[in-house]
Every structure is written in structure tokens, then in C-alpha cells.
Design a protein around this motif. Structure first.
Motif, short mmCIF file in Angstrom:
data_model
loop_
_atom_site.label_atom_id
_atom_site.label_comp_id
_atom_site.label_asym_id
_atom_site.label_seq_id
_atom_site.Cartn_x
_atom_site.Cartn_y
_atom_site.Cartn_z
N VAL A 168 0.84 -1.20 0.00
CA VAL A 168 0.00 0.00 0.00
C VAL A 168 0.88 1.24 0.00
CG1 VAL A 168 -1.81 1.27 1.20
CG2 VAL A 168 -1.80 -1.24 1.28
N ALA A 169 0.67 2.10 -0.99
CA ALA A 169 1.36 3.39 -1.05
C ALA A 169 0.43 4.46 -0.48
CB ALA A 169 1.73 3.73 -2.49
N THR A 170 0.87 5.10 0.60
CA THR A 170 0.05 6.11 1.27
C THR A 170 0.27 7.49 0.63
OG1 THR A 170 1.76 6.59 2.92
CG2 THR A 170 0.21 4.81 3.41
N GLU A 171 -0.58 8.43 0.99
CA GLU A 171 -0.53 9.77 0.41
C GLU A 171 0.74 10.51 0.82
OE1 GLU A 171 -1.39 12.95 -1.86
OE2 GLU A 171 -2.57 11.09 -1.79
N ASP A 172 1.14 10.39 2.09
CA ASP A 172 2.33 11.08 2.58
C ASP A 172 2.89 10.34 3.79
OD1 ASP A 172 0.55 11.73 4.64
OD2 ASP A 172 0.09 13.67 3.74
N ARG A 173 3.93 10.92 4.38
CA ARG A 173 4.55 10.28 5.54
C ARG A 173 3.64 10.30 6.76
NH1 ARG A 173 9.82 8.69 5.49
NH2 ARG A 173 11.10 9.34 3.71
N ASN A 174 2.77 11.28 6.87
CA ASN A 174 1.85 11.32 8.00
C ASN A 174 0.94 10.11 8.01
OD1 ASN A 174 2.88 13.77 8.93
ND2 ASN A 174 1.45 14.98 7.70
N ALA A 175 0.43 9.75 6.83
CA ALA A 175 -0.42 8.56 6.74
C ALA A 175 0.38 7.30 7.03
CB ALA A 175 -1.05 8.49 5.35
N PHE A 176 1.62 7.28 6.58
CA PHE A 176 2.49 6.13 6.86
C PHE A 176 2.77 6.03 8.36
CE2 PHE A 176 6.96 4.79 7.54
CZ PHE A 176 6.82 3.45 7.22
N ASP A 177 3.06 7.17 9.01
CA ASP A 177 3.32 7.17 10.45
C ASP A 177 2.08 6.73 11.23
OD1 ASP A 177 5.88 8.05 9.99
OD2 ASP A 177 5.41 10.17 10.30
N ALA A 178 0.91 7.10 10.74
CA ALA A 178 -0.32 6.66 11.40
C ALA A 178 -0.47 5.15 11.33
CB ALA A 178 -1.53 7.35 10.77
N TRP A 179 -0.10 4.57 10.19
CA TRP A 179 -0.17 3.11 10.06
C TRP A 179 0.85 2.45 10.99
CZ3 TRP A 179 3.70 -0.21 8.24
CH2 TRP A 179 3.31 -1.54 8.07
N VAL A 180 2.05 3.04 11.12
CA VAL A 180 3.06 2.50 12.02
C VAL A 180 2.54 2.48 13.45
CG1 VAL A 180 5.35 2.89 13.02
CG2 VAL A 180 5.00 3.14 10.55
N GLU A 181 1.88 3.55 13.87
CA GLU A 181 1.32 3.60 15.22
C GLU A 181 0.22 2.55 15.39
OE1 GLU A 181 2.46 5.21 17.78
OE2 GLU A 181 4.07 5.98 16.48
N LYS A 182 -0.54 2.30 14.34
CA LYS A 182 -1.56 1.26 14.39
C LYS A 182 -0.93 -0.10 14.63
CE LYS A 182 -4.96 -1.11 11.49
NZ LYS A 182 -5.56 -1.20 10.14
N VAL A 183 0.15 -0.38 13.92
CA VAL A 183 0.84 -1.66 14.10
C VAL A 183 1.37 -1.77 15.53
CG1 VAL A 183 2.80 -3.06 13.35
CG2 VAL A 183 1.41 -1.83 11.66
N ARG A 184 1.94 -0.69 16.04
CA ARG A 184 2.49 -0.71 17.39
C ARG A 184 1.42 -0.94 18.45
NH1 ARG A 184 6.54 4.48 16.56
NH2 ARG A 184 8.28 3.31 15.62
N SER A 185 0.23 -0.46 18.19
CA SER A 185 -0.84 -0.59 19.18
C SER A 185 -1.57 -1.93 19.10
CB SER A 185 -1.87 0.54 19.00
OG SER A 185 -2.48 0.47 17.72
N GLU A 186 -1.57 -2.55 17.90
CA GLU A 186 -2.34 -3.79 17.72
C GLU A 186 -1.48 -5.05 17.72
OE1 GLU A 186 -4.67 -3.53 14.21
OE2 GLU A 186 -5.78 -1.73 14.85
N GLY A 187 -0.19 -4.89 17.49
CA GLY A 187 0.66 -6.06 17.30
C GLY A 187 1.16 -6.67 18.59
N GLN A 188 1.86 -7.79 18.42
CA GLN A 188 2.48 -8.49 19.54
C GLN A 188 3.98 -8.48 19.34
OE1 GLN A 188 1.71 -12.82 19.25
NE2 GLN A 188 0.55 -12.32 17.41
N SER A 189 4.72 -9.03 20.28
CA SER A 189 6.17 -9.02 20.21
C SER A 189 6.66 -10.18 19.35
CB SER A 189 6.76 -9.12 21.62
OG SER A 189 8.17 -9.16 21.56
N LEU A 190 7.66 -9.91 18.52
CA LEU A 190 8.26 -10.94 17.67
C LEU A 190 9.64 -11.28 18.23
CD1 LEU A 190 8.05 -12.72 15.16
CD2 LEU A 190 9.01 -10.84 13.82
N ASP A 191 9.68 -12.30 19.10
CA ASP A 191 10.94 -12.77 19.65
C ASP A 191 11.29 -14.11 19.03
OD1 ASP A 191 9.08 -14.46 20.78
OD2 ASP A 191 9.22 -13.57 22.78
N ASP A 192 12.29 -14.77 19.55
CA ASP A 192 12.73 -16.04 18.98
C ASP A 192 11.64 -17.10 19.02
OD1 ASP A 192 15.28 -15.18 18.27
OD2 ASP A 192 16.13 -15.66 20.22
#
Length: 308
Positions: free
Chosen positions: A221-245
Motif C-alpha cells: 500500500v502506497a500512502t498519500e504522505d509520511r503522516n499517513a504512513f506514520d499513522a499506520w506504524v502507530e496502528k501496528v504498534r498498538s495492535e501487534g504483539q512481540s516478535l521474539d525467537d
């Protein structure tokens, strides 16, 4: 009767295109500079070859018609053995076309080198891609997140892919943005792409890798600008889990048609760990220095480019 046969042929042609699973020719619907340049090369090569193909088709029909048995006006010359004009066109035109195609291949191999960064004033986004059976893991080292089967990036911003595999050899491909490049265990390949338009693009594996190959695709997905990309990054940080070994070992197990998954934290150096686990014996270069798998891939690539 003839109308029925014609309809059957139309139905056959429609079914042939429908079964390909392609709604359109995505290679000719490019949305980035690399894809557009590759599309132009394909078109130019196709047109150059038509210079030979079209006259041959026309002459095949015309000769058969003109020299038919019933045409008494056609000149009959059984003693004909040579024509300088015919030799000129038969050999001259193909030679010119071959030179032109060779120039296209030479220029394209250097201008579209997948290891060559794209010129831009924008700071690139780095994505580490890992081919698994049968899914794609994407690690954003600068953002500290990871995803499965989904990537986001701003339009008009270069995306620097670092690609490896923790499975059989695969091939990373986003048709509308640029060419494919292989993913190999224990080695790192590179690909630099950019999108000029916002949108959702289909990514896939273009190298058959087993029973789950049909489901080994992802969304880019190509977003409109970096703000939209940063918003998606925050979404991943809030919804995701930890990726350890432990979580990675579970993720690396064979599975088919995996849904999109988010990881809010990633173990530092996971990409290098995945890549180097296959390097029980490291390679020494001519100067006596230890080379990593990434160095080996770069050396192989440089040797290949020097052949042109």
C-alpha cells in the motif's frame, strides 16, 4: 453453422483469458519509475520485433495469392538464383534490430540495476523481507515493527528492500512497481522501488516453492504522505504483539493462506540472525577478510554486472 463455430471460438478465447486469473495486464499499468521504465523497454522491444514479423506475415499471404496457379500475370523465372536487394533486407534489417535490442538490454541492465538506489531527496524507507513457507515477513528496522503479508510506504519515497529467505529459494515481485528478484537462504539481495501514485498493489512470489505457493502473496500500500504512513506504524504498534525467537519459530512453521499479522516489537538483529544461521562456514575473500552472506551476494552481483 459458420456462425455457431465463430461463437465457439469467441467463447474459447474468452475462457482462455478468464482462466489466467488476471483482471488486466498489470505489467503495463505501472505505478512507479522502475515499473514504467521496464514497461517501456518491453514495448520498444515488441515494436522492434514487429518490424520483421508484420512484413513476413503480409508477404506470406501476398506471395501465396500472387503466385497462385490461376494467376497468369505472375512472372515465372525458374532461373532466379540471387538478388542483392533481397539479401540486403533479409540480413540488414535483422542486424539493425539485434543491435537495437542489445543496446536496450545493456542500458536497462545498468539503469535498472536492482541494487542501484533510486535518486530522490526523500529519506528512503527500509524494509527487510523474509520469504517463509508460505508467507512473507516484513521487518521495518527503523520503526521497530514487523508485519506478515502487508507493507505500507509513502508514495514518491524510495523503498529499499533487503531480501532473504528462511525457506526454499523464492522470488519477490510487485508487478506494478518493478521487476522481481530472488530470495535465497543465507544470502541478501536488494531491490529499490518507488510508487508515484497512492494505491494498493499486489505482491507475490514468482518462483514456485511448494504446496502453499498459490497463497504466497501480499499487499503493498502506497500512502498519500509520511503522516499517513506514520499513522499506520502507530496502528501496528498498538495492535501487534512481540516478535521474539519463540514467536518467530512458530511463525516460520509451514502454513498456507496466512492472514495479515502485526508485530509491535521485533527482536533487534532478527533479519541478520535469520540470514546468518545458514552460514556455518564463512567465506574468505582474496584479502583474507571474512565475508558475510550479504558481501557474497554483492560480490556475485558485481561480477555479473562486469560482464556487460
Amino acid at each position: 453453422m459458420k456462425k455457431t463455430r465463430f461463437c465457439r471460438w469467441l467463447l474459447f478465447l474468452w475462457a482462455t483469458f478468464a482462466l489466467t486469473g488476471c483482471s488486466k495486464l498489470v505489467l503495463f499499468d505501472s505505478k512507479g519509475p522502475v515499473g514504467i521504465a521496464e514497461r517501456n523497454i518491453i514495448i520498444m522491444a515488441f515494436v522492434a520485433m514487429l518490424i520483421v514479423v508484420i512484413p513476413v506475415i503480409i508477404m506470406s499471404v501476398w506471395f501465396a495469392y500472387h503466385y497462385r496457379e490461376g494467376n497468369e500475370k505472375a512472372k515465372y523465372d525458374p532461373g532466379f538464383t540471387h538478388s542483392t536487394k533481397i539479401e540486403f533486407f533479409v540480413w540488414g534489417i535483422p542486424i539493425v534490430i539485434i543491435i537495437f535490442l542489445a543496446y536496450l538490454a545493456y542500458r536497462g541492465s545498468h539503469d535498472l540495476d536492482p541494487y542501484k538506489p533510486l535518486a530522490s531527496e526523500e529519506k528512503p524507507v527500509t524494509i527487510q523481507a523474509v520469504a517463509l513457507n508460505w508467507k512473507w515477513l516484513f521487518i521495518y528496522p527503523e520503526q521497530g515493527i514487523a508485519t506478515v503479508n502487508e507493507i505500507y510506504f509513502p508514495k514518491d519515497v524510495p523503498v529499499n528492500f533487503r531480501i532473504t529467505s528462511d525457506a526454499p529459494m523464492n522470488s519477490f515481485f510487485i508487478p506494478q512497481l518493478g521487476g522481481q528478484i530472488y530470495a535465497m537462504a543465507g544470502m541478501q539481495t536488494q531491490l529499490h522501488l518507488m510508487a508515484h501514485e497512492t494505491g494498493t498493489f499486489r505482491g507475490m512470489s514468482s518462483n514456485y516453492s511448494g504446496a502453499g505457493f498459490a497463497g504466497m502473496h501480499f499487499t503493498a500500500v502506497a500512502t498519500e504522505d509520511r503522516n499517513a504512513f506514520d499513522a499506520w506504524v502507530e496502528k501496528v504498534r498498538s495492535e501487534g504483539q512481540s516478535l521474539d525467537d519463540i514467536r518467530y519459530s512458530q511463525l516460520a512453521q509451514d502454513s498456507k493462506f496466512d492472514p495479515v499479522a502485526y508485530f509491535s516489537q521485533v527482536k533487534p538483529g532478527l533479519f541478520q540472525q535469520i540470514m546468518h544461521q545458514y552460514n556455518s562456514k564463512r567465506t574468505m575473500n582474496h584479502a583474507g577478510h571474512v565475508m558475510t552472506s550479504g558481501d557474497e551476494a554483492q560480490m556475485m552481483h558485481n561480477n555479473h554486472m562486469q560482464q556487460f
